[in-house]
Design an enzyme around this catalytic site. Structure first.
Site, PDB file in Angstrom:
ATOM      1  N   CYS A   1      24.193  20.413  50.578  1.00 43.64           N
ATOM      2  CA  CYS A   1      22.960  20.575  49.803  1.00 43.64           C
ATOM      3  C   CYS A   1      23.203  21.448  48.576  1.00 43.64           C
ATOM      4  CB  CYS A   1      21.858  21.162  50.682  1.00 43.64           C
ATOM      5  SG  CYS A   1      20.311  21.404  49.792  1.00 43.64           S
TER       6      CYS A   1
ATOM      7  N   CYS B   1      20.345  23.855  47.735  1.00 41.87           N
ATOM      8  CA  CYS B   1      20.289  25.037  48.607  1.00 41.87           C
ATOM      9  C   CYS B   1      21.405  26.022  48.267  1.00 41.87           C
ATOM     10  CB  CYS B   1      20.452  24.661  50.077  1.00 41.87           C
ATOM     11  SG  CYS B   1      19.571  23.190  50.577  1.00 41.87           S
ATOM     12  N   ASP B   2      22.611  25.517  48.062  1.00 39.30           N
ATOM     13  CA  ASP B   2      23.782  26.408  48.020  1.00 39.30           C
ATOM     14  C   ASP B   2      24.469  26.504  46.665  1.00 39.30           C
ATOM     15  OD1 ASP B   2      23.399  26.881  50.742  1.00 39.30           O
ATOM     16  OD2 ASP B   2      24.632  25.179  51.334  1.00 39.30           O
TER      17      ASP B   2
END
Ligand code: NDP
Length: 366
Positions: free
Chosen positions: A184, A187-188
């Site tokens: 992701c 997200c990261d």
């Protein structure tokens, strides 16, 4: 309760219990018919627990549904599934969930969500739903089997079983998940600010995430196994017009390099067999997701890729009293916050559904 035999009395009991809904509700009785012939029948029955609101899955969608359902006195029961806490427990820091100015560990966030759901009375149970038999009737009772052994009854079911990101399956990739390998970018990606990263995949997700990463990172290498992108023309246009984004066609990951954290990649050209190494600190896998909907096949409407279809802006599935929230019905946004939002919607939809069913029952008994 066990009814055994072929006498007229036993048959009368069966008829009464099967057809008199009020008796069933009062004693919370249900049946399993093992053999039934005109000459001989043997009925095993067991007391099945009746649940007002059953939640399947324990990611942000499931817990948010639980918080809302519990506060609405629906006495929710949640079965967590094989991965209690869902996908977020496999991520490190969550920086983009509103309300955590310093960020929070994915697993810690899921524990907080569980505590919050339990504070209002949600029963969180470790268990895997292995089979469902949904009633097609408005106000019908849904039968749900847990761990292949225990059947429960539910007046409403909220499905939040999520989707599972696909990985390449290389041992080095699995070893470094959480150490630089992620599925992701949104997200990261931020953890790789001003660093060099690579992304695998040639679909819309990979294209979108590659351009997202290019805004944050100094260089992005996109590895595509074919000699063309599968992504839409518009997305391809964005990819090819991003300066610090290099697309390598016919390229696959041979090995992710690094012991504790990602330090590089060995890439193989699947046409020439030529290998090369590149230095990167983050590897993003964007080769698709698989919605966890296997057990609902044949009962709930799904799109061609297995995502549950919900009606309009609601979380309603094609079965009355069954609602879907989170990634299991969303292949586009797939964020913790959007999953949580639809979890809230599912609980509100379940509450309204039950209110309608109960008011109809009142009218019909008057
Ligand atoms: P897709 O299935 O569309 O694409 C997967 C990509 O990964 C393909 O390029 C595929 O290659 C590649 N791939 C699969 N397995 C491997 C492997 N083992 N090694 C290397 N590469 C591999 O998945 P997406 O997640 O991109 O998209 C899913 C759906 O969601 C699509 O319908 C998409 O259009 C939609 N979507 C829409 C968005 C939007 O509209 N903004 C954003 C994101 C997704 P190959 O082509 O060779 O099979």
């Amino acid at each position: 309760m066990v009814i055994a035999g072929a006498s007229k009395t036993a048959y009368q009991w069966l008829k009464l219990l099967l057809y008199n809904k009020s008796v069933c509700i009062k004693f919370q009785v249900s049946f399993k018919v093992t053999t039934f012939t005109s000459r001989n029948f043997y009925i095993m029955s067991e007391t099945r627990e009746r649940i007002k609101c059953l939640i399947i899955g324990s990611g942000p969608a499931g817990y948010t549904a639980a918080i809302y359902a519990a506060r609405a006195d629906l006495h929710p029961v949640m079965y967590t599934g094989m991965e209690p806490g869902g996908q977020l427990t496999t991520t490190t820091e969550v920086d983009n969930f509103p309300g955590y100015p310093e960020g929070i560990d994915g697993p810690a966030m899921m524990i907080d969500l569980q505590k919050q759901a339990e504070r209002f009375g949600t029963q969180v149970r470790i268990g895997m739903v292995t089979e469902v038999q949904f009633s097609k009737e408005q106000g019908g009772v849904h039968q749900v089997c847990v761990d292949n052994s225990t059947w429960v009854e539910a007046e409403t079911v909220i499905i939040s079983t999520g989707a599972t990101a696909k990985y390449l399956g290389l041992p080095s990739e699995q070893r470094l998940r959480g150490g630089g390998v992620s599925a992701c970018a949104v997200c990261d990606g931020f953890f790789y600010k001003n660093q060099e990263v690579a992304i695998v995949g040639g679909g819309d997700t990979a294209a979108e995430e590659a351009t997202y990463l290019a805004n944050i990172c100094t260089k992005v290498t996109m590895l595509v196994r074919k000699d063309e992108l599968r992504a839409s023309k518009a997305m391809q246009h964005r990819v090819f017009n991003t300066k610090n984004l290099e697309v390598k066609f016919n390229s696959e990951v041979d090995e992710v390099l690094g012991e504790q954290v990602v330090e590089g990649l060995r890439i193989v050209n699947n046409k020439t067999g030529e290998k090369e190494e590149i230095k990167i600190t983050g590897l993003f896998i964007a080769i698709g997701h698989k919605p966890n909907t296997e057990i609902f096949k044949g009962q709930l409407d799904m799109d061609s890729t297995g995502y549950l279809i919900t009606s309009g802006k609601s979380t309603k599935t094609n079965i009355p009293g069954v609602f879907a929230s989170g990634d299991v019905q969303d292949k586009e946004y797939r964020q913790a916050i959007t999953a949580a939002g639809t979890g809230c919607m599912a609980a509100l939809d379940a509450e309204r559904y039950l209110a309608t069913v109960e008011s109809n029952e009142e009218v019909s008994t008057k």
